[in-house]
Design a protein around this motif. Structure first.
Motif, PDB file in Angstrom:
ATOM      1  N   ARG A 143       0.715  -1.147   0.090  1.00 57.58           N
ATOM      2  CA  ARG A 143      -0.085   0.156   0.021  1.00 57.58           C
ATOM      3  C   ARG A 143       0.799   1.081  -0.196  1.00 57.58           C
ATOM      4  O   ARG A 143       0.488   2.155  -0.770  1.00 57.58           O
ATOM      5  CB  ARG A 143      -0.892  -0.089   1.263  1.00 57.58           C
ATOM      6  CG  ARG A 143      -2.168   0.910   1.074  1.00 57.58           C
ATOM      7  CD  ARG A 143      -3.193   0.631   2.105  1.00 57.58           C
ATOM      8  NE  ARG A 143      -2.443   0.784   3.597  1.00 57.58           N
ATOM      9  CZ  ARG A 143      -2.644  -0.227   4.494  1.00 57.58           C
ATOM     10  NH1 ARG A 143      -3.358  -1.210   4.205  1.00 57.58           N
ATOM     11  NH2 ARG A 143      -2.118   0.080   5.751  1.00 57.58           N
ATOM     12  N   GLN A 144       1.739   1.125   0.816  1.00 55.25           N
ATOM     13  CA  GLN A 144       2.930   2.405   0.895  1.00 55.25           C
ATOM     14  C   GLN A 144       3.550   2.723  -0.396  1.00 55.25           C
ATOM     15  O   GLN A 144       3.744   3.640  -0.964  1.00 55.25           O
ATOM     16  CB  GLN A 144       3.754   2.337   2.002  1.00 55.25           C
ATOM     17  CG  GLN A 144       3.363   2.272   3.387  1.00 55.25           C
ATOM     18  CD  GLN A 144       3.960   1.985   4.637  1.00 55.25           C
ATOM     19  OE1 GLN A 144       4.648   0.950   4.616  1.00 55.25           O
ATOM     20  NE2 GLN A 144       4.554   2.862   5.415  1.00 55.25           N
ATOM     21  N   LEU A 145       4.184   1.483  -0.813  1.00 57.19           N
ATOM     22  CA  LEU A 145       4.640   1.716  -2.280  1.00 57.19           C
ATOM     23  C   LEU A 145       3.687   2.066  -3.407  1.00 57.19           C
ATOM     24  O   LEU A 145       4.302   3.024  -4.369  1.00 57.19           O
ATOM     25  CB  LEU A 145       5.470   0.390  -2.593  1.00 57.19           C
ATOM     26  CG  LEU A 145       5.934   0.193  -4.010  1.00 57.19           C
ATOM     27  CD1 LEU A 145       7.078   1.400  -4.178  1.00 57.19           C
ATOM     28  CD2 LEU A 145       6.429  -1.161  -4.429  1.00 57.19           C
ATOM     29  N   LEU A 146       2.419   1.500  -3.319  1.00 59.22           N
ATOM     30  CA  LEU A 146       1.584   2.207  -4.428  1.00 59.22           C
ATOM     31  C   LEU A 146       1.370   3.648  -4.348  1.00 59.22           C
ATOM     32  O   LEU A 146       1.459   4.417  -5.380  1.00 59.22           O
ATOM     33  CB  LEU A 146       0.428   1.243  -4.420  1.00 59.22           C
ATOM     34  CG  LEU A 146      -0.764   1.555  -5.369  1.00 59.22           C
ATOM     35  CD1 LEU A 146      -0.026   1.244  -6.540  1.00 59.22           C
ATOM     36  CD2 LEU A 146      -2.230   0.622  -4.986  1.00 59.22           C
ATOM     37  N   ARG A 147       1.118   4.107  -3.061  1.00 57.99           N
ATOM     38  CA  ARG A 147       1.117   5.853  -2.717  1.00 57.99           C
ATOM     39  C   ARG A 147       2.164   6.441  -3.518  1.00 57.99           C
ATOM     40  O   ARG A 147       2.117   7.294  -4.122  1.00 57.99           O
ATOM     41  CB  ARG A 147       0.907   5.955  -1.573  1.00 57.99           C
ATOM     42  CG  ARG A 147       0.411   7.142  -1.083  1.00 57.99           C
ATOM     43  CD  ARG A 147       0.270   7.506   0.405  1.00 57.99           C
ATOM     44  NE  ARG A 147      -0.179   6.576   1.116  1.00 57.99           N
ATOM     45  CZ  ARG A 147       0.300   6.278   2.501  1.00 57.99           C
ATOM     46  NH1 ARG A 147       1.105   7.024   2.813  1.00 57.99           N
ATOM     47  NH2 ARG A 147      -0.179   5.464   3.348  1.00 57.99           N
ATOM     48  N   ALA A 148       3.372   5.807  -3.099  1.00 60.48           N
ATOM     49  CA  ALA A 148       4.669   6.687  -3.610  1.00 60.48           C
ATOM     50  C   ALA A 148       4.801   6.396  -5.342  1.00 60.48           C
ATOM     51  O   ALA A 148       5.085   7.360  -5.799  1.00 60.48           O
ATOM     52  CB  ALA A 148       5.996   6.033  -2.916  1.00 60.48           C
ATOM     53  N   ALA A 149       4.542   5.347  -5.735  1.00 64.66           N
ATOM     54  CA  ALA A 149       4.658   5.077  -7.171  1.00 64.66           C
ATOM     55  C   ALA A 149       3.371   5.851  -8.145  1.00 64.66           C
ATOM     56  O   ALA A 149       3.928   6.324  -8.952  1.00 64.66           O
ATOM     57  CB  ALA A 149       4.465   3.577  -7.406  1.00 64.66           C
ATOM     58  N   ARG A 150       2.328   5.881  -7.444  1.00 67.05           N
ATOM     59  CA  ARG A 150       1.266   6.568  -8.160  1.00 67.05           C
ATOM     60  C   ARG A 150       1.717   8.392  -8.045  1.00 67.05           C
ATOM     61  O   ARG A 150       1.348   9.061  -9.183  1.00 67.05           O
ATOM     62  CB  ARG A 150      -0.319   6.718  -7.369  1.00 67.05           C
ATOM     63  CG  ARG A 150      -1.030   5.266  -7.720  1.00 67.05           C
ATOM     64  CD  ARG A 150      -1.771   5.071  -6.806  1.00 67.05           C
ATOM     65  NE  ARG A 150      -3.163   5.634  -7.381  1.00 67.05           N
ATOM     66  CZ  ARG A 150      -4.286   5.684  -6.916  1.00 67.05           C
ATOM     67  NH1 ARG A 150      -4.432   5.500  -5.500  1.00 67.05           N
ATOM     68  NH2 ARG A 150      -5.277   6.372  -7.301  1.00 67.05           N
ATOM     69  N   ALA A 151       2.211   8.780  -7.123  1.00 67.39           N
ATOM     70  CA  ALA A 151       2.683  10.210  -7.051  1.00 67.39           C
ATOM     71  C   ALA A 151       3.882  10.244  -7.952  1.00 67.39           C
ATOM     72  O   ALA A 151       3.965  11.373  -8.712  1.00 67.39           O
ATOM     73  CB  ALA A 151       3.301  10.498  -5.862  1.00 67.39           C
ATOM     74  N   THR A 152       4.698   9.267  -8.288  1.00 66.39           N
ATOM     75  CA  THR A 152       5.714   9.292  -8.922  1.00 66.39           C
ATOM     76  C   THR A 152       5.644   9.164 -10.518  1.00 66.39           C
ATOM     77  O   THR A 152       6.130   9.991 -11.365  1.00 66.39           O
ATOM     78  CB  THR A 152       7.020   8.336  -8.446  1.00 66.39           C
ATOM     79  OG1 THR A 152       6.977   8.537  -7.064  1.00 66.39           O
ATOM     80  CG2 THR A 152       8.233   8.554  -9.033  1.00 66.39           C
ATOM     81  N   TRP A 153       4.908   8.181 -10.639  1.00 65.46           N
ATOM     82  CA  TRP A 153       4.598   7.658 -11.995  1.00 65.46           C
ATOM     83  C   TRP A 153       3.202   7.412 -12.287  1.00 65.46           C
ATOM     84  O   TRP A 153       2.832   6.405 -12.616  1.00 65.46           O
ATOM     85  CB  TRP A 153       5.399   6.442 -12.452  1.00 65.46           C
ATOM     86  CG  TRP A 153       6.959   6.294 -12.578  1.00 65.46           C
ATOM     87  CD1 TRP A 153       7.593   7.111 -13.375  1.00 65.46           C
ATOM     88  CD2 TRP A 153       7.463   5.971 -11.332  1.00 65.46           C
ATOM     89  NE1 TRP A 153       9.067   6.923 -12.855  1.00 65.46           N
ATOM     90  CE2 TRP A 153       8.981   6.124 -11.795  1.00 65.46           C
ATOM     91  CE3 TRP A 153       7.431   5.088 -10.250  1.00 65.46           C
ATOM     92  CZ2 TRP A 153      10.209   5.876 -11.019  1.00 65.46           C
ATOM     93  CZ3 TRP A 153       8.575   4.812  -9.341  1.00 65.46           C
ATOM     94  CH2 TRP A 153       9.855   5.172  -9.890  1.00 65.46           C
TER      95      TRP A 153
END
Lengths: 255, 224
Positions: B93-103
């Motif tokens: 969940r944490q990685l998805l939040r960061a990834a959606r903001a990044t890419w």
């Protein structure tokens, strides 16, 4: 036996269990030749009881054994083995292979409780156990692997255990150990010097409604609910005796 | 494909919460099984070939476009410990939040909708790699590397191990890590034809057993 070839022995044993309509279980198919001989024995509980007798030593390198059991709707079967299975080196450099296939229909209950599998020094065995269960099937399955006989080095052993319920895989685990296994198998993440490792899988439809909470059972064992109506007890121990004690204790907690 | 995107995704400072997890090292240190660089290396090697291989194959398969729900179920079946399943979903969940903001990408948005409680981290990692224009080999390398860099970094804090020694462990594992990533990609390519059964299922009994004990500790430095 289906045949002895230059590369090893081929053996296949089959068990089919069927509800007999009078509250008991019949065994319309119970055959096996050569290395694996299933024998019906007197049952103390409900259902039929079968002991698998190893009629030859092995599996040896190059051998291929297959053992299958199919339980039709409402059948109840308990399968044990007369002695531990001892994987030994063969005359060829090939690995031995041992495949167990279990099919359990709705309302049927299988207790699959063989004795230990011992990987003797110099042996090389790949064993797979695959249980396919209908949504309303019940299962108690125990697997114990012992790395080497007392005082000897372990053989090479890879063991994959797959449990599927209503077409969905709820457990898929492969342990690889012994000389030539991927690095770190005896290190602090995997076995850390323990020489006996075991799994007990219990599948009951009622676990879907009332899941069993995870429990730590001492230093080397834990009981965990899987992502489905099943529980796994995973245990490591210094030897076969202590491993059996851990699994028996865990099993008692589930009754 | 951008090589720099791989550096961004693999950077320990990528804000995905991984620093809060020790990958089982905290429990192994407490049990006296990791006491220095040599036993850390043995621990990491075992983790690499088990949990690391499985994570790398899941990530590679996700990067290749396999169905995330099927991969997530395969991850569940390969993670018997509920404590580890919960940790993997939290990290996902944490990685998805960061990834959606990044890419930002529709693929990542769809996964967020499909898994409100989080998908297994390696699956999200593969999807993030895909969104970043990276390939299955990159995703597998990231996952395999994370499987050992987490415990190595954690052990520096847990044992006051010399950071040079910990980095030396990672460098010595590099050739094996390449081989694990390669075999993960090979397995991942078979998923399209053979389904998720083609994925490796390598297990580490002590990691699973110890994770449950660790989750029950009243006080701990790391979440897993």
């Amino acid at each position: 036996m289906d045949g002895v070839t230059v590369t090893g022995v081929r053996g296949h044993a089959r068990i089919v269990a069927r509800a007999d309509g009078r509250g008991g279980t019949a065994l319309p198919v119970l055959d096996g030749e050569g290395p694996l001989a299933p024998r019906r024995t007197r049952s103390t509980g409900p259902g039929a009881k079968v002991m698998v007798v190893g009629a030859m030593s092995g599996p040896l390198g190059g051998d291929r054994f297959t053992l299958s059991a199919r339980l039709e709707e409402g059948a109840r079967l308990h399968v044990g083995s007369a002695a531990a299975t001892l994987a030994l080196p063969g005359q060829t450099k090939d690995a031995a292979r041992y495949d167990v296939r279990l099919d359990v229909a709705d309302g049927a209950e299988l207790h699959w409780l063989p004795e230990q599998l011992i990987a003797a020094e110099g042996s090389d065995l790949y064993v797979t156990t695959r249980a396919e269960l209908a949504a309303g099937a019940r299962l108690v399955l125990r697997e114990e692997q012992v790395l080497g006989r007392t005082g000897e080095q372990p053989g090479r052993l890879t063991s994959r255990l797959t449990v599927r319920i209503a077409g969905r895989t709820v457990l898929d685990q492969e342990l690889s150990c012994g000389p030539g296994a991927p690095g770190g198998w005896d290190g602090p993440a995997v076995l850390a010097g323990y020489r006996a490792v075991g799994q007990l899988v219990v599948v009951r439809p009622r676990f879907a409604r009332s899941p069993v909470p995870a429990q730590v059972l001492g230093e080397g064992a834990a009981l965990v609910p899987l992502a489905g109506p099943a529980v796994l007890v995973s245990a490591v121990a210094p030897d076969a005796l202590r491993l059996r004690r851990l699994l028996d204790e865990a099993s008692a907690r589930l009754d | 494909m951008s090589r720099a995107a791989l550096l961004v995704l693999a950077d320990g400072r990528f804000p995905a919460g991984g620093h809060a997890h020790s990958g089982g090292a905290e429990a192994a240190v407490k049990a006296g099984r990791i006491t220095g660089a040599a036993s850390l290396e043995d621990f990491c090697r075992g983790r690499l070939h088990t949990a690391g291989l499985v994570a790398a194959a899941l990530a590679a398969a996700a990067a290749l476009g396999a169905d995330p729900a099927g991969l997530d179920a395969a991850a569940d079946a390969r993670t018997p410990s509920p404590a580890l399943r919960a940790a993997a979903r939290r990290l996902g969940r944490q990685l998805l939040r960061a990834a959606r903001a990044t890419w930002p990408s529709p693929g990542l948005d769809a996964v967020a909708r499909q898994f409100p409680k989080g998908a297994h981290q390696p699956v999200v990692l593969g999807l993030a790699a895909r969104a970043a224009g990276l390939g299955p080999g990159d995703a597998a390398h990231c996952a395999a590397y994370e499987s050992v860099s987490g415990p190595a970094t954690a052990t520096v804090r847990l044992l006051s191990l010399d950071p040079f020694d910990a980095t030396g462990v990672l460098a010595r594992l590099a050739p094996e890590l390449d081989r694990v990533a390669d075999s993960a990609v090979e397995a991942a390519r078979r998923v399209a034809d053979e389904g998720t059964d083609a994925l490796p299922a390598a297990s580490a009994p002590l990691l699973e057993v110890m994770a449950e004990a660790h989750a029950a500790w009243p006080v701990r430095l790391f979440a897993s």
